[in-house]
Design a protein around this motif. Structure first.
Motif, PDB file in Angstrom:
ATOM      1  N   LEU A  94       1.613   8.220  -5.186  1.00 42.24           N
ATOM      2  CA  LEU A  94       0.539   8.932  -5.887  1.00 42.24           C
ATOM      3  C   LEU A  94       0.351  10.344  -5.327  1.00 42.24           C
ATOM      4  O   LEU A  94      -0.274  11.187  -5.957  1.00 42.24           O
ATOM      5  CB  LEU A  94      -0.772   8.155  -5.793  1.00 42.24           C
ATOM      6  CG  LEU A  94      -0.798   6.801  -6.509  1.00 42.24           C
ATOM      7  CD1 LEU A  94      -2.105   6.075  -6.231  1.00 42.24           C
ATOM      8  CD2 LEU A  94      -0.599   6.964  -8.007  1.00 42.24           C
ATOM      9  N   TYR A  95       0.857  10.591  -4.131  1.00 40.01           N
ATOM     10  CA  TYR A  95       0.750  11.922  -3.540  1.00 40.01           C
ATOM     11  C   TYR A  95       1.799  12.885  -4.066  1.00 40.01           C
ATOM     12  O   TYR A  95       1.878  14.014  -3.622  1.00 40.01           O
ATOM     13  CB  TYR A  95       0.882  11.847  -2.009  1.00 40.01           C
ATOM     14  CG  TYR A  95      -0.402  11.462  -1.319  1.00 40.01           C
ATOM     15  CD1 TYR A  95      -1.574  12.164  -1.581  1.00 40.01           C
ATOM     16  CD2 TYR A  95      -0.445  10.418  -0.413  1.00 40.01           C
ATOM     17  CE1 TYR A  95      -2.754  11.816  -0.952  1.00 40.01           C
ATOM     18  CE2 TYR A  95      -1.625  10.065   0.221  1.00 40.01           C
ATOM     19  CZ  TYR A  95      -2.769  10.770  -0.054  1.00 40.01           C
ATOM     20  OH  TYR A  95      -3.934  10.428   0.565  1.00 40.01           O
ATOM     21  N   VAL A 152       0.564   4.428  -2.421  1.00 43.47           N
ATOM     22  CA  VAL A 152      -0.280   5.609  -2.179  1.00 43.47           C
ATOM     23  C   VAL A 152       0.599   6.851  -1.998  1.00 43.47           C
ATOM     24  O   VAL A 152       0.302   7.917  -2.511  1.00 43.47           O
ATOM     25  CB  VAL A 152      -1.156   5.377  -0.931  1.00 43.47           C
ATOM     26  CG1 VAL A 152      -1.800   6.674  -0.468  1.00 43.47           C
ATOM     27  CG2 VAL A 152      -2.241   4.362  -1.247  1.00 43.47           C
ATOM     28  N   ILE A 153       1.698   6.674  -1.297  1.00 44.45           N
ATOM     29  CA  ILE A 153       2.633   7.783  -1.073  1.00 44.45           C
ATOM     30  C   ILE A 153       3.151   8.307  -2.418  1.00 44.45           C
ATOM     31  O   ILE A 153       3.262   9.512  -2.626  1.00 44.45           O
ATOM     32  CB  ILE A 153       3.840   7.306  -0.220  1.00 44.45           C
ATOM     33  CG1 ILE A 153       3.352   6.863   1.156  1.00 44.45           C
ATOM     34  CG2 ILE A 153       4.904   8.374  -0.131  1.00 44.45           C
ATOM     35  CD1 ILE A 153       3.155   7.955   2.144  1.00 44.45           C
ATOM     36  N   GLY A 195       0.802  -1.221   0.000  1.00 41.60           N
ATOM     37  CA  GLY A 195       0.000   0.000   0.000  1.00 41.60           C
ATOM     38  C   GLY A 195       0.836   1.271   0.000  1.00 41.60           C
ATOM     39  O   GLY A 195       0.304   2.374  -0.062  1.00 41.60           O
ATOM     40  N   ASP A 196       2.156   1.131   0.085  1.00 45.58           N
ATOM     41  CA  ASP A 196       3.020   2.317   0.103  1.00 45.58           C
ATOM     42  C   ASP A 196       2.943   3.112  -1.195  1.00 45.58           C
ATOM     43  O   ASP A 196       3.350   4.272  -1.246  1.00 45.58           O
ATOM     44  CB  ASP A 196       4.479   1.914   0.347  1.00 45.58           C
ATOM     45  CG  ASP A 196       4.726   1.562   1.806  1.00 45.58           C
ATOM     46  OD1 ASP A 196       3.861   1.896   2.629  1.00 45.58           O
ATOM     47  OD2 ASP A 196       5.768   0.956   2.109  1.00 45.58           O
ATOM     48  N   THR A 204      -4.482   3.316 -11.454  1.00 46.85           N
ATOM     49  CA  THR A 204      -4.764   4.488 -10.640  1.00 46.85           C
ATOM     50  C   THR A 204      -6.270   4.682 -10.490  1.00 46.85           C
ATOM     51  O   THR A 204      -6.762   4.936  -9.394  1.00 46.85           O
ATOM     52  CB  THR A 204      -4.140   5.747 -11.284  1.00 46.85           C
ATOM     53  OG1 THR A 204      -2.800   5.443 -11.636  1.00 46.85           O
ATOM     54  CG2 THR A 204      -4.146   6.906 -10.314  1.00 46.85           C
ATOM     55  N   VAL A 256      -7.620   2.251  -7.957  1.00 43.96           N
ATOM     56  CA  VAL A 256      -7.348   2.651  -6.574  1.00 43.96           C
ATOM     57  C   VAL A 256      -8.271   3.793  -6.169  1.00 43.96           C
ATOM     58  O   VAL A 256      -8.916   3.772  -5.129  1.00 43.96           O
ATOM     59  CB  VAL A 256      -5.888   3.107  -6.415  1.00 43.96           C
ATOM     60  CG1 VAL A 256      -5.676   3.706  -5.030  1.00 43.96           C
ATOM     61  CG2 VAL A 256      -4.952   1.946  -6.628  1.00 43.96           C
ATOM     62  N   VAL A 257      -8.339   4.814  -7.034  1.00 43.76           N
ATOM     63  CA  VAL A 257      -9.060   6.020  -6.671  1.00 43.76           C
ATOM     64  C   VAL A 257     -10.562   5.759  -6.564  1.00 43.76           C
ATOM     65  O   VAL A 257     -11.244   6.323  -5.731  1.00 43.76           O
ATOM     66  CB  VAL A 257      -8.752   7.140  -7.683  1.00 43.76           C
ATOM     67  CG1 VAL A 257      -9.627   8.346  -7.447  1.00 43.76           C
ATOM     68  CG2 VAL A 257      -7.288   7.529  -7.575  1.00 43.76           C
ATOM     69  N   ILE A 258     -11.054   4.856  -7.408  1.00 43.64           N
ATOM     70  CA  ILE A 258     -12.490   4.623  -7.385  1.00 43.64           C
ATOM     71  C   ILE A 258     -12.885   3.536  -6.388  1.00 43.64           C
ATOM     72  O   ILE A 258     -13.812   3.685  -5.627  1.00 43.64           O
ATOM     73  CB  ILE A 258     -13.009   4.286  -8.803  1.00 43.64           C
ATOM     74  CG1 ILE A 258     -12.918   5.561  -9.642  1.00 43.64           C
ATOM     75  CG2 ILE A 258     -14.441   3.795  -8.766  1.00 43.64           C
ATOM     76  CD1 ILE A 258     -12.927   5.328 -11.118  1.00 43.64           C
ATOM     77  N   GLN A 259     -12.114   2.456  -6.371  1.00 49.78           N
ATOM     78  CA  GLN A 259     -12.512   1.343  -5.509  1.00 49.78           C
ATOM     79  C   GLN A 259     -11.811   1.308  -4.174  1.00 49.78           C
ATOM     80  O   GLN A 259     -12.213   0.594  -3.276  1.00 49.78           O
ATOM     81  CB  GLN A 259     -12.258   0.013  -6.220  1.00 49.78           C
ATOM     82  CG  GLN A 259     -13.076  -0.132  -7.478  1.00 49.78           C
ATOM     83  CD  GLN A 259     -12.803  -1.453  -8.125  1.00 49.78           C
ATOM     84  OE1 GLN A 259     -12.184  -2.324  -7.530  1.00 49.78           O
ATOM     85  NE2 GLN A 259     -13.252  -1.613  -9.346  1.00 49.78           N
ATOM     86  N   GLY A 260     -10.743   2.063  -4.056  1.00 49.18           N
ATOM     87  CA  GLY A 260     -10.040   2.060  -2.783  1.00 49.18           C
ATOM     88  C   GLY A 260      -9.063   0.918  -2.645  1.00 49.18           C
ATOM     89  O   GLY A 260      -8.577   0.632  -1.570  1.00 49.18           O
TER      90      GLY A 260
END
Lengths: 265, 329
Positions: free
Chosen positions: A95-96, A92-93, A89-90, A257, A260-264
């Motif tokens: 994507l920031y 996510v970082i 899950g890292d 992407t 991730v953004v839509i389904q989490g």
């Protein structure tokens, strides 16, 4: 922005260089495999009466050592860092950050490849030349298309592994895909056996696949199998695969992407 | 003052697939966040509190553009997070207590240098910020140490610096003090309130540690099971709900509940007794004195109500009192 990619690549180079013991043992392994592959290929050539399909024992020994020299550079065996970040899950970082993920990992990949070209590329060939009769690019300018070809092979290697790493978004564990890809690369790239020794129908298939761009084509350029416009067409073929696979990677990245953004994820 | 964050009737539902028979999967909707609305003004420092699984992280992810809300509207710094994620990332800073944005194998200073290039901050500005943060957070001793060799406290100080180097207008922190020792917690809190005060950075932090909120925030939002249970001033909340303490005593032997004037025995378990007292009416010292006088005490400890306990009380007061009474803050 290009400064950023340079800074990433530079650090990736340095990071790769910090594992000295791994580098030393890697050189040893690459050299041993070079000796093994060269011996087998020389035996094959000798058994066939000195040459096979127009390739002498020296050609084949050179093929073995040169390819052995750059398999690490092109990343034939892949890298699972991105897959690991996705699994934990890292990612996510990542994507920031206001930076392109594909270019980011490409910069990391090329930085490491730069180090591997020097540390794992030159020693096995030099150590091979001590025991075997090897050829050098002739005329001298043939080094140029060869080196360009290795850069393109590295790009193809990256593009393939970027896709397979991204599949972790869907599969959670992508090790199966990675292994399958490694097998396909080993077989169809000319690593296990130069594809010129395949039955001709299989050689045709291998030449139509992207994997030939990774080992077979650069090595053939090194051996001087091509001249003039042929060189350009080989490089264009590699570049075509590189671009196509990078675009596929882009599409997969966009889908991942969105997922991730839509389904989490 | 300008609104930095605005959520209007935000819902988030996940589809969870569970096995139902050999091949069939049953699709089940799980509502992580339900009808959440709040706004945060520029320069505010807000605590977003709730037990595990309450929907804190989901909200944070929607605010930072990493998750799309299923319904409702979100606006952050005038942008729609998921649509303008890239643009938004330049103006916000994010810290995840459980994840790292530092490069594991590289010296800490290299991460900062890379971030300078990622955010394309001006060199002078970057250097000035880094110098300021290095001094505040006492990073000097380990800037050249690879991140993987840092202690958790050192790493967290590095994370804070990494999140703030590009002068974000909003910084979002998800459990920034989780697992930290008292000294590091204190350092993190000090740094956050200074940054908020001096730079005017808007801060939103999630935590399940009420202590963080007490020390840092004027305002808190409590979320439970996806709903905002309470939105108000921390002081008032504490005054109404946070005054009970529990004294846990271990007596020499099992005994009847101690008859006390200063507190009330809630329950007993062998030699252990739980005594509740109101810290506005009596001091801990007075309760301890009375207990020691009543029987031989082997050990004792004072417990503050945790977030789960407080939420239970909010629900309780909500059902007991008339609508809007006591919880409307």
């Amino acid at each position: 922005m290009s400064r950023l990619w340079w800074e990433i690549a530079r650090r990736s180079f340095r990071r790769a260089s910090s594992y000295r013991l791994a580098t030393a043992s890697g050189v040893f392994v690459n050299t041993v495999f070079g000796y093994l592959r060269a011996s087998i290929l020389i035996f094959v050539a000798t058994a066939a009466g000195g040459s096979i399909r127009g390739q002498s024992a020296t050609d084949l020994a050179t093929f073995a050592f040169v390819s052995q020299g750059f398999i690490m550079t092109i990343g034939a065996f892949g890298d699972h860092e991105l897959a690991e970040r996705i699994r934990t899950g890292d990612v996510v970082i990542d994507l920031y950050r206001p930076a392109d993920l594909q270019l980011w990992w490409a910069a990391t990949w090329f930085g490491r490849s730069g180090f591997l070209a020097l540390a794992r590329g030159i020693p096995p060939v030099v150590l091979g030349a001590l025991a075997f009769d090897l050829e050098w690019p002739d005329p001298l300018w043939h080094w140029l298309p060869f080196l360009a070809s290795v850069v393109l092979a590295t790009t193809v290697g990256f593009a393939l592994r970027f896709c397979s790493n991204l599949l972790t978004f869907w599969l959670l564990d992508n090790r199966g895909v990675e292994q399958l890809l490694t097998v396909l690369i080993s077989f169809f790239s000319g690593l296990v056996l130069p594809i010129t020794l395949f039955p001709s129908w299989l050689e045709r298939i291998a030449r139509a696949l992207p994997f030939a761009s990774m080992i077979q084509l650069p090595t053939e350029l090194y051996l001087g199998r091509y001249d003039g416009m042929e060189i350009v067409s080989v490089l264009a073929q590699q570049a075509g695969w590189a671009v196509a696979l990078l675009l596929v990677g882009r599409a997969v990245l966009r889908a991942a992407t969105a997922r991730v953004v839509i389904q989490g994820g | 003052m300008a609104q930095v964050v605005r959520l209007a009737a935000v819902d988030k539902t996940y589809a969870v697939r569970t096995r139902a028979g050999r091949v069939r999967r049953r699709r089940r909707e799980v509502r992580a966040v339900s009808d959440v609305s709040f706004t945060i003004e520029s320069g505010e420092m807000v605590g977003y509190v709730g037990p595990n699984g309450a929907g804190k992280s989901t909200t944070i992810k929607m605010i930072t553009g990493i998750l799309t809300p299923s319904a409702g509207r979100i606006e952050v710094l005038g942008l729609t997070p998921t649509v303008d994620r890239r643009r938004l990332t330049r103006r916000i800073g994010v810290v995840f207590g459980q994840r790292s944005q530092l490069w594991w194998d590289l010296p800490l200073i290299d991460s900062f240098e890379l971030l300078h290039h990622v955010y394309r901050t001006e060199r002078a500005r970057h250097d000035a910020n880094l110098a300021a943060f290095t001094e505040r957070l006492d990073l000097g001793g380990f800037l050249d140490v690879p991140v993987r060799q840092l202690s958790l406290g050192q790493r967290m100080r590095g994370e804070l610096t990494a999140a703030l180097l590009h002068d974000p207008a909003l910084v979002v922190l998800d459990e920034p003090t989780i697992g930290l020792d008292v000294v590091s917690k204190y350092a993190v809190r000090e740094f956050l309130s200074e940054t908020n005060r001096e730079r005017g950075t808007t801060v939103l932090l999630t935590t399940h540690d009420l202590d963080d909120v007490e020390h840092l925030c004027r305002r808190m939002l409590i979320i439970d099971r996806g709903r905002v249970l309470l939105d108000g001033a921390v002081d008032r909340f504490k005054a109404e709900h946070g005054n009970d303490r529990t004294l846990v005593v271990d007596l020499e032997s099992a005994a009847e509940p101690l008859p006390l004037r200063t507190g009330q025995v809630l329950r007993t378990d062998g030699p252990r007794q739980w005594i509740r007292f109101d810290r506005r009416r009596t001091s801990a010292a007075a309760v301890i004195a009375e207990v020691t006088a009543a029987g031989a005490v082997r050990d004792l400890a004072i417990e503050e109500p945790d977030i789960e306990e407080l939420i239970r009380r909010i629900y309780a007061s909500r059902t007991e009192g008339s609508p809007g009474d006591g919880v409307g803050l």
